[in-house]
Design an enzyme around this catalytic site. Structure first.
Site, PDB file in Angstrom:
ATOM      1  CB  SER A 110      -0.881   0.032   1.240  1.00  0.00           C
ATOM      2  OG  SER A 110      -1.531   1.294   1.351  1.00  0.00           O
ATOM      3  CE1 TYR A 113      -4.534  -2.050   4.980  1.00  0.00           C
ATOM      4  CE2 TYR A 113      -3.621   0.137   4.625  1.00  0.00           C
ATOM      5  CZ  TYR A 113      -4.182  -1.025   4.122  1.00  0.00           C
ATOM      6  OH  TYR A 113      -4.373  -1.157   2.772  1.00  0.00           O
TER       7      TYR A 113
END
Lengths: 254, 256
Positions: A136, A149
């Site tokens: 990401s 995350y």
């Protein structure tokens, strides 16, 4: 079908029934691949032609091992592994419980380790194989309130490079796709607590140089290329796909 | 604060009349270095007496070599060069003129090159020296409507690495500092362009993990460290001093 960019290839996609995973599986099938879409949601989700859905919890090593053992019985090799299974926890570390921390690492990182580990014998047999992990842009720069995350995605990036180095000599390419804001259920849930969702969404679009956020199909375009023979010299890289978002300094509202 | 860290050092700082350059001049002086600085105008009244001043415009291609020679003569040598002088033009490529290019690249790029080129033989002869260039976070990430400025700072970052690699064997270290939003007259001018300068300032503040804007002293402290013996093994690096601004996503949902 036979002249597709992935003609004759066999692919496994984890998180294959999620927002991005569904688009990848559909595109792979259109490009001529035989696809196994693995998902904890299992067979409840409808699958397009060329796609078989298998229920799989990527954190369960026995289940992962069993899946690849059964794939080995059905065919000699695996050409493509896409690790798209992932979850998000919208908390700072102070608010995150150890249980939540362990759960997100189990799915986003350990799950990737397990599927890759058990897929390796089959990937080796393909002669030339491609693994695509989901990192990401949050693995590079922080979004507030997404600490665990962000940390899992940083781990994915490091694992991607390590796997590329270790298994490149065996003909296995390993890359990570690093999406920015993609229109998925995960993104909608991220917006949900914000109140005026429409004006928030417009503000978010306006921050992007492309003035929109990405679609699952945008991601599928890149994953398809990385999985295909056209990308045969691409390995060990972290491919950011974010509409130019991270090319900028933070956008002050002046 | 840095007492004696740069004792015996002989430093030339460009653009030290005000802002970041001035903070570097005073920090170097506090750390024990002999300092010379320069600017386009007359010597500022409040510049400490023991700091040497040269009136010079580094955008003049003939100025840089003379400036280094003047520093060597005045300080009795040179061991530290800080390329701080810089200009900014707030335009996109489409709006930028050739004159904008000449101005921005002349000061931010050519002068840095010329200053370094003039200082290198002096450093080599003395057995070494330290160069600290002022780059910018905008050299790595784009600030909108600052195209030539952004590009000029990327040049500084690239030149910093090249000098470190090419001249390390001569004992030369070369690093850059990449400031974020430092409250200088340059930054205040940017806020003044906003429809609501106060709201713009509040918004910008929220994007800093440090909870405040940078001060010239923040950059000066990094410049002391980079020029001093504690950074003896540090070279070819661009060090960001931005209060966490670029560690966060440009899309900072908390701000919306």
């Amino acid at each position: 079908m036979s002249d597709g960019r992935l003609a004759g290839k066999r692919a496994v996609v984890t998180g294959g029934c999620g927002g991005i995973g569904t688009a990848i599986c559909a595109r792979f099938a259109r490009e001529g691949a035989t696809v196994v879409a693995c998902d904890v949601a299992g067979t409840d989700a409808p699958a397009p032609g060329g796609v078989t859905v298998a229920r799989l919890d990527v954190t369960d090593e026995d289940a992962v091992a069993a899946l690849f053992a059964s794939l080995a019985e059905e065919g000699p090799a695996l050409d493509i592994l896409v690790n798209a299974a992932g979850i998000e926890i919208e908390k700072t570390i102070e608010e995150t419980t150890l249980e939540e921390w362990n759960r997100i690492f189990a799915i986003n990182v350990t799950g990737m380790f397990l599927t890759a580990k058990h897929a390796l014998p089959l990937l080796r047999r393909a002669g030339e194989a491609s693994v695509v992990n989901f990192g990401s842009y949050d693995g590079f720069i922080a979004d507030p309130g997404l600490a665990a995350y962000c940390a899992t995605k940083g781990a994915v990036h490091a694992l991607t490079r390590a796997m590329a180095c270790d298994h490149g000599p065996e003909g296995i390419r390993v890359n990570a796709v690093c999406p920015g804001y993609i229109d998925t259920p995960m993104l909608q849930s991220f917006f949900q607590d914000a109140g005026d969702i429409e004006s928030l969404q417009q503000a978010v679009r306006d921050v992007h140089p492309m003035r929109r956020y990405g679609t699952p199909e945008d991601i599928a375009n890149l994953v398809t290329w990385l999985a295909s023979d056209e990308a045969r010299y691409a390995s060990g890289q972290l491919w950011v796909l974010d509409g130019g978002l991270s090319a900028q300094v933070q956008q002050m509202r002046l | 604060m840095h007492v004696g860290v740069l004792a015996g050092g002989k430093a030339l700082v460009t653009g030290g009349g005000r802002g970041i350059g001035r903070a570097v001049v005073e920090a170097y002086r506090d750390a024990g270095a002999a300092v010379m600085t320069c600017g386009r105008g007359a010597r500022p009244d409040d510049l400490p007496e023991d700091v040497a001043w040269a009136q010079a415009d580094v955008s003049d291609p003939r100025a840089c070599e003379a400036l280094v020679a003047a520093a060597v003569a005045r300080l009795g040598g040179l061991s530290i060069l800080v390329n701080n002088a810089g200009v900014q033009v707030e335009k996109t490529v489409a709006d930028s003129t050739d004159a904008d290019w000449d101005l921005v690249m002349g000061v931010n790029a050519r002068a840095v090159f010329q200053m370094c080129r003039a200082a290198l033989p002096v450093f080599r002869q003395a057995g070494g020296g330290a160069i600290v260039n002022i780059g910018s976070i905008s050299g790595d990430l784009a600030d909108p409507s600052m195209a030539l400025y952004n590009a000029s700072k990327a040049f500084v970052h690239g030149l910093t690495r090249s000098i470190a690699v090419d001249h390390g064997a001569d004992g030369v270290r070369c690093n850059a500092i990449c400031p974020g939003w430092i409250l200088t007259e340059m930054a205040d001018a940017a806020f003044a362009l906003a429809r609501d300068p106060e709201a713009a300032k509040a918004d910008a503040l929220k994007r800093h993990a440090a909870g405040r804007f940078g001060r010239p002293e923040d950059v000066a402290r990094a410049a002391v460290w980079l020029a001093g013996p504690d950074a003896d093994f540090v070279t070819g690096r661009c060090i960001t001093v931005d209060g966490g601004l670029t560690a966060a996503s440009p899309l900072n949902p908390g701000v919306f």
